[in-house]
Write a protein that holds these residues in place. Sequence first.
Motif, PDB file in Angstrom:
ATOM      1  N   GLY A  23      35.696  30.088  48.522  1.00  0.00           N
ATOM      2  CA  GLY A  23      34.893  31.268  48.215  1.00  0.00           C
ATOM      3  C   GLY A  23      35.615  32.579  48.453  1.00  0.00           C
ATOM      4  O   GLY A  23      35.035  33.653  48.268  1.00  0.00           O
ATOM      5  N   PHE A  24      36.876  32.519  48.864  1.00  0.00           N
ATOM      6  CA  PHE A  24      37.690  33.724  49.030  1.00  0.00           C
ATOM      7  C   PHE A  24      39.134  33.393  48.673  1.00  0.00           C
ATOM      8  O   PHE A  24      39.544  32.228  48.703  1.00  0.00           O
ATOM      9  N   VAL A  25      39.906  34.411  48.321  1.00  0.00           N
ATOM     10  CA  VAL A  25      41.319  34.218  48.006  1.00  0.00           C
ATOM     11  C   VAL A  25      42.003  35.581  48.017  1.00  0.00           C
ATOM     12  O   VAL A  25      41.382  36.609  47.712  1.00  0.00           O
ATOM     13  N   LEU A  26      43.269  35.601  48.378  1.00  0.00           N
ATOM     14  CA  LEU A  26      44.079  36.819  48.314  1.00  0.00           C
ATOM     15  C   LEU A  26      44.941  36.756  47.062  1.00  0.00           C
ATOM     16  O   LEU A  26      45.655  35.773  46.836  1.00  0.00           O
ATOM     17  N   LEU A  27      44.869  37.826  46.256  1.00  0.00           N
ATOM     18  CA  LEU A  27      45.652  37.898  45.032  1.00  0.00           C
ATOM     19  C   LEU A  27      46.675  39.021  45.127  1.00  0.00           C
ATOM     20  O   LEU A  27      46.351  40.107  45.636  1.00  0.00           O
ATOM     21  N   PRO A  28      47.891  38.793  44.637  1.00  0.00           N
ATOM     22  CA  PRO A  28      48.821  39.919  44.500  1.00  0.00           C
ATOM     23  C   PRO A  28      48.334  40.816  43.377  1.00  0.00           C
ATOM     24  O   PRO A  28      47.967  40.347  42.290  1.00  0.00           O
ATOM     25  N   HIS A  29      48.274  42.108  43.618  1.00  0.00           N
ATOM     26  CA  HIS A  29      47.779  43.004  42.575  1.00  0.00           C
ATOM     27  C   HIS A  29      48.224  44.431  42.857  1.00  0.00           C
ATOM     28  O   HIS A  29      47.747  45.067  43.790  1.00  0.00           O
ATOM     29  N   LYS A  30      49.122  44.908  42.042  1.00  0.00           N
ATOM     30  CA  LYS A  30      49.573  46.286  42.129  1.00  0.00           C
ATOM     31  C   LYS A  30      48.784  47.091  41.112  1.00  0.00           C
ATOM     32  O   LYS A  30      48.983  46.972  39.897  1.00  0.00           O
ATOM     33  N   THR A  31      47.858  47.893  41.578  1.00  0.00           N
ATOM     34  CA  THR A  31      46.985  48.644  40.680  1.00  0.00           C
ATOM     35  C   THR A  31      47.665  49.902  40.149  1.00  0.00           C
ATOM     36  O   THR A  31      48.556  50.474  40.791  1.00  0.00           O
ATOM     37  N   ALA A  32      47.204  50.319  38.967  1.00  0.00           N
ATOM     38  CA  ALA A  32      47.678  51.579  38.391  1.00  0.00           C
ATOM     39  C   ALA A  32      46.914  52.776  38.938  1.00  0.00           C
ATOM     40  O   ALA A  32      47.282  53.923  38.673  1.00  0.00           O
ATOM     41  N   VAL A  33      45.849  52.522  39.724  1.00  0.00           N
ATOM     42  CA  VAL A  33      45.039  53.611  40.255  1.00  0.00           C
ATOM     43  C   VAL A  33      45.814  54.362  41.338  1.00  0.00           C
ATOM     44  O   VAL A  33      46.329  53.762  42.281  1.00  0.00           O
ATOM     45  N   PHE A  68      35.830  42.724  45.479  1.00  0.00           N
ATOM     46  CA  PHE A  68      37.278  42.950  45.498  1.00  0.00           C
ATOM     47  C   PHE A  68      37.551  43.997  46.584  1.00  0.00           C
ATOM     48  O   PHE A  68      37.140  45.148  46.460  1.00  0.00           O
ATOM     49  N   TRP A  69      38.255  43.581  47.632  1.00  0.00           N
ATOM     50  CA  TRP A  69      38.435  44.410  48.831  1.00  0.00           C
ATOM     51  C   TRP A  69      39.920  44.636  49.057  1.00  0.00           C
ATOM     52  O   TRP A  69      40.713  43.689  49.091  1.00  0.00           O
ATOM     53  N   ARG A  70      40.325  45.896  49.238  1.00  0.00           N
ATOM     54  CA  ARG A  70      41.759  46.190  49.340  1.00  0.00           C
ATOM     55  C   ARG A  70      42.002  47.444  50.163  1.00  0.00           C
ATOM     56  O   ARG A  70      41.117  48.279  50.366  1.00  0.00           O
ATOM     57  N   SER A  71      43.242  47.586  50.589  1.00  0.00           N
ATOM     58  CA  SER A  71      43.702  48.814  51.227  1.00  0.00           C
ATOM     59  C   SER A  71      43.969  49.865  50.163  1.00  0.00           C
ATOM     60  O   SER A  71      44.453  49.555  49.067  1.00  0.00           O
ATOM     61  N   HIS A 117      44.157  54.567  60.876  1.00  0.00           N
ATOM     62  CA  HIS A 117      42.803  54.053  60.674  1.00  0.00           C
ATOM     63  C   HIS A 117      42.653  53.559  59.240  1.00  0.00           C
ATOM     64  O   HIS A 117      43.075  54.222  58.289  1.00  0.00           O
ATOM     65  N   ARG A 118      42.048  52.397  59.153  1.00  0.00           N
ATOM     66  CA  ARG A 118      41.955  51.729  57.866  1.00  0.00           C
ATOM     67  C   ARG A 118      41.172  52.562  56.839  1.00  0.00           C
ATOM     68  O   ARG A 118      40.108  53.093  57.132  1.00  0.00           O
ATOM     69  N   LYS A 119      41.739  52.655  55.647  1.00  0.00           N
ATOM     70  CA  LYS A 119      41.039  53.225  54.500  1.00  0.00           C
ATOM     71  C   LYS A 119      41.070  52.171  53.405  1.00  0.00           C
ATOM     72  O   LYS A 119      42.148  51.733  52.989  1.00  0.00           O
ATOM     73  N   SER A 120      39.884  51.750  52.975  1.00  0.00           N
ATOM     74  CA  SER A 120      39.813  50.604  52.075  1.00  0.00           C
ATOM     75  C   SER A 120      38.834  50.871  50.946  1.00  0.00           C
ATOM     76  O   SER A 120      38.030  51.807  50.982  1.00  0.00           O
ATOM     77  N   CYS A 121      38.921  50.029  49.936  1.00  0.00           N
ATOM     78  CA  CYS A 121      38.053  50.102  48.763  1.00  0.00           C
ATOM     79  C   CYS A 121      37.405  48.744  48.559  1.00  0.00           C
ATOM     80  O   CYS A 121      38.069  47.702  48.670  1.00  0.00           O
ATOM     81  N   GLU A 122      36.104  48.737  48.269  1.00  0.00           N
ATOM     82  CA  GLU A 122      35.432  47.511  47.890  1.00  0.00           C
ATOM     83  C   GLU A 122      34.708  47.724  46.574  1.00  0.00           C
ATOM     84  O   GLU A 122      34.015  48.723  46.379  1.00  0.00           O
ATOM     85  N   GLN A 123      34.912  46.799  45.674  1.00  0.00           N
ATOM     86  CA  GLN A 123      34.329  46.888  44.337  1.00  0.00           C
ATOM     87  C   GLN A 123      33.648  45.564  43.999  1.00  0.00           C
ATOM     88  O   GLN A 123      34.279  44.505  44.026  1.00  0.00           O
ATOM     89  N   ARG A 124      32.366  45.600  43.709  1.00  0.00           N
ATOM     90  CA  ARG A 124      31.626  44.388  43.368  1.00  0.00           C
ATOM     91  C   ARG A 124      31.508  44.254  41.862  1.00  0.00           C
ATOM     92  O   ARG A 124      31.264  45.232  41.162  1.00  0.00           O
ATOM     93  N   VAL A 125      31.697  43.016  41.386  1.00  0.00           N
ATOM     94  CA  VAL A 125      31.633  42.726  39.960  1.00  0.00           C
ATOM     95  C   VAL A 125      30.750  41.499  39.757  1.00  0.00           C
ATOM     96  O   VAL A 125      30.980  40.457  40.381  1.00  0.00           O
ATOM     97  N   GLU A 153      49.225  46.379  47.641  1.00  0.00           N
ATOM     98  CA  GLU A 153      49.591  45.584  46.477  1.00  0.00           C
ATOM     99  C   GLU A 153      48.952  44.194  46.551  1.00  0.00           C
ATOM    100  O   GLU A 153      49.436  43.242  45.917  1.00  0.00           O
ATOM    101  N   GLU A 154      47.865  44.086  47.314  1.00  0.00           N
ATOM    102  CA  GLU A 154      47.105  42.843  47.441  1.00  0.00           C
ATOM    103  C   GLU A 154      45.616  43.174  47.356  1.00  0.00           C
ATOM    104  O   GLU A 154      45.204  44.277  47.708  1.00  0.00           O
ATOM    105  N   VAL A 155      44.834  42.202  46.928  1.00  0.00           N
ATOM    106  CA  VAL A 155      43.388  42.368  46.920  1.00  0.00           C
ATOM    107  C   VAL A 155      42.745  41.063  47.394  1.00  0.00           C
ATOM    108  O   VAL A 155      43.123  39.979  46.951  1.00  0.00           O
ATOM    109  N   LEU A 156      41.825  41.183  48.332  1.00  0.00           N
ATOM    110  CA  LEU A 156      41.043  40.050  48.826  1.00  0.00           C
ATOM    111  C   LEU A 156      39.772  39.965  47.991  1.00  0.00           C
ATOM    112  O   LEU A 156      39.027  40.946  47.890  1.00  0.00           O
TER     113      LEU A 156
END
Length: 287
Positions: free
Chosen positions: A62-72, A170-173, A273-281, A235-238
Amino acid sequence: MGSLETKLSCFFDPAFVGHGKTLISSANDSEGMIGPMPVTVRDARELQRDASSYASFFDEYGFVLLPHKTAVKEWEGDDYSRYYPDELEKLIHEDLLPGRSVKLEPPSAAMLRGPGTANPFYANTVHADYGLTPEDYVENLTAWGTEELGSWWRHNFEKDQVTGCMMFNFWRSVSQTPIRHMPLCVLDPNSVEPDDVISTGLSDFAPTNGKITNQLSLRYNPTQRWYYYPEMTDEEVLVFKVFHYFKATPNEGLRTCYHTAFEDPDTPADAEHRKSCEQRVFVYLHD
């Protein structure tokens, strides 16, 4: 990295007996709640290292870490909407549900947490979102939106071609330094006894109309297996599931992930201090 010892907050006592839905407040002060409680948090990188694919690991845990370098580059503006929704849709099709027939709902705006954001606090209470059933999900939609929104979702869900649905977080730094401060841990749903799942309703969380919003709370059980990904980079997203329901298996039990921020005892005193983004889809499945 190996495992670490910490304490997590807002469990229910192992002897707690609920009757139907247990009402709690956002202060998590319900009768029967205990904590903080000692927990071993294991290194999920080690667990995932030998997985045959991202999709198979995600299906099992039910969870996985993906490599992902975003353009944002800027998360609070047009830069986000220009790139991120399409990037996440690609991850769903290629890494999470390859070969599956799916339809995505357009995602809402991302939620940022940490210094300088609208949410400077961290969600450091053990919980799982939305509940277990379509009824739970509809109640949340109407609590945060309108009755019409709940009816619209139910109409789409009842279509013959829809076999089930999931919601991903989708949860990331969003910092350039690896996360050392208040990382996120997730619970392996396979390690949760059915009787340890407590259906709860938050009585003061919806901002508009005061309706109950559904969550899942948890009885404390030392056999539960918690995991985190040490030093996540930008460059990772949980990805972890926060809702899961299939029409053919309505009683299959917990397939989503309890989660919480936690204090890593090895965090340096000068860690950013952690700054993170969470996006639900939200995803409808058609197969």
